[in-house]
Design a protein around this motif. Structure first.
Motif, PDB file in Angstrom:
ATOM      1  N   SER A 174       0.828  -1.211   0.000  1.00  0.00           N
ATOM      2  CA  SER A 174       0.000   0.000   0.000  1.00  0.00           C
ATOM      3  C   SER A 174       0.858   1.255   0.000  1.00  0.00           C
ATOM      4  O   SER A 174       0.394   2.345  -0.349  1.00  0.00           O
ATOM      5  CB  SER A 174      -0.924   0.010   1.220  1.00  0.00           C
ATOM      6  OG  SER A 174      -0.168   0.026   2.412  1.00  0.00           O
ATOM      7  N   ARG A 177       1.352   3.482  -3.392  1.00  0.00           N
ATOM      8  CA  ARG A 177       0.059   3.964  -3.879  1.00  0.00           C
ATOM      9  C   ARG A 177       0.165   4.678  -5.213  1.00  0.00           C
ATOM     10  O   ARG A 177      -0.719   4.583  -6.058  1.00  0.00           O
ATOM     11  CB  ARG A 177      -0.576   4.917  -2.853  1.00  0.00           C
ATOM     12  CG  ARG A 177      -1.952   5.409  -3.255  1.00  0.00           C
ATOM     13  CD  ARG A 177      -2.599   6.196  -2.134  1.00  0.00           C
ATOM     14  NE  ARG A 177      -2.027   7.508  -1.965  1.00  0.00           N
ATOM     15  CZ  ARG A 177      -2.418   8.580  -2.641  1.00  0.00           C
ATOM     16  NH1 ARG A 177      -3.345   8.490  -3.562  1.00  0.00           N
ATOM     17  NH2 ARG A 177      -1.859   9.756  -2.416  1.00  0.00           N
ATOM     18  N   LYS A 226      -5.999   3.257   0.553  1.00  0.00           N
ATOM     19  CA  LYS A 226      -4.621   2.764   0.517  1.00  0.00           C
ATOM     20  C   LYS A 226      -3.829   3.269   1.732  1.00  0.00           C
ATOM     21  O   LYS A 226      -2.937   2.583   2.224  1.00  0.00           O
ATOM     22  CB  LYS A 226      -3.965   3.178  -0.794  1.00  0.00           C
ATOM     23  CG  LYS A 226      -4.664   2.597  -2.018  1.00  0.00           C
ATOM     24  CD  LYS A 226      -3.996   3.022  -3.301  1.00  0.00           C
ATOM     25  CE  LYS A 226      -4.740   2.503  -4.517  1.00  0.00           C
ATOM     26  NZ  LYS A 226      -6.044   3.160  -4.707  1.00  0.00           N
TER      27      LYS A 226
END
Length: 221
Positions: free
Chosen positions: A49, A52, A83
């Motif tokens: 994440s 992103r 995210k």
């Protein structure tokens, strides 16, 4: 049955004080949730994440190829809150994981392993090797098994590590597959049964009487 971040959304709806799920069930305002099956859910986040910007580029490129793109879309479609929430130890995850599990909800976590080994493979290897290993090799074997397990758990389904899916006190099971292939087929023509599907069916069968759990029938349907 929730895949990936859907598991976090489900847990939030069931435990978030702003939703008052338990109170609304008692008042008859919403139906009771009998069970929650989470498939590949990053309960402790995903390091991917942090990348992103790359997923945003991918999303915008897809919109462009579908004729829905706009040069400002990457700015106007939000700040990527989802995210941000998925970053390990994010404020959202710390708050969610600090709450008690929802009452009277049977929960199961299914994690994918993209590694060529699973726990059964490791156990068989240890069992067969330990019988003929010397005392010195026994110590080396322990180190080797620890390494194999760390690699397997660390790789997980390719997006979410096995360790990230775990929650204290919640039943946990692993299946062979990637983040997508454990729950769906990539090719529409494929007759393969994704490995998480029979596990889901059997779990639902225990919750709801009369539910068909035969893999052959799942495949045909």
């Amino acid at each position: 049955v929730a895949h990936s971040m859907g598991g976090l959304v489900s847990r939030e709806l069931l435990t978030g004080p702003q939703f008052a799920y338990s109170d609304k069930v008692r008042a008859g305002e919403v139906p009771r949730v009998a069970g929650l099956i989470m498939v590949g859910t990053p309960n402790h986040g995903s390091e991917l994440s942090r990348l992103r910007i790359f997923t945003e580029i991918r999303d915008q490129w897809i919109h462009m190829t579908e004729g829905k793109g706009h040069w400002l879309r990457g700015i106007l479609d939000g700040a990527g809150e989802a995210k941000i929430d998925l970053i390990p130890n994010s404020r959202f995850l710390q708050t969610l994981n600090a709450r008690p599990h929802p009452q009277d909800v049977n929960m199961l976590i299914i994690a994918g392993i993209a590694s060529p080994w699973d726990q059964n493979d490791i156990d068989r290897f240890v069992s067969s090797t330990r019988k003929r290993a010397s005392s010195a090799e026994q110590d080396m074997l322990g180190d080797l098994v620890g390494f194999i397990k760390s690699v397997t758990d660390g790789l997980g389904d390719g997006l979410v590590t096995v360790e990230s899916t775990r929650l204290d006190g919640i039943a946990h099971q692993t299946v062979r597959g990637t983040h997508l292939s454990m729950i769906r087929n990539i090719e529409e023509s494929s007759r393969r049964v994704p490995p998480a599907v029979p596990v889901i069916a059997k779990t639902l069968g225990r919750l709801f009487s009369g539910f068909t759990t035969e893999p052959a029938e799942i495949k045909e349907n």
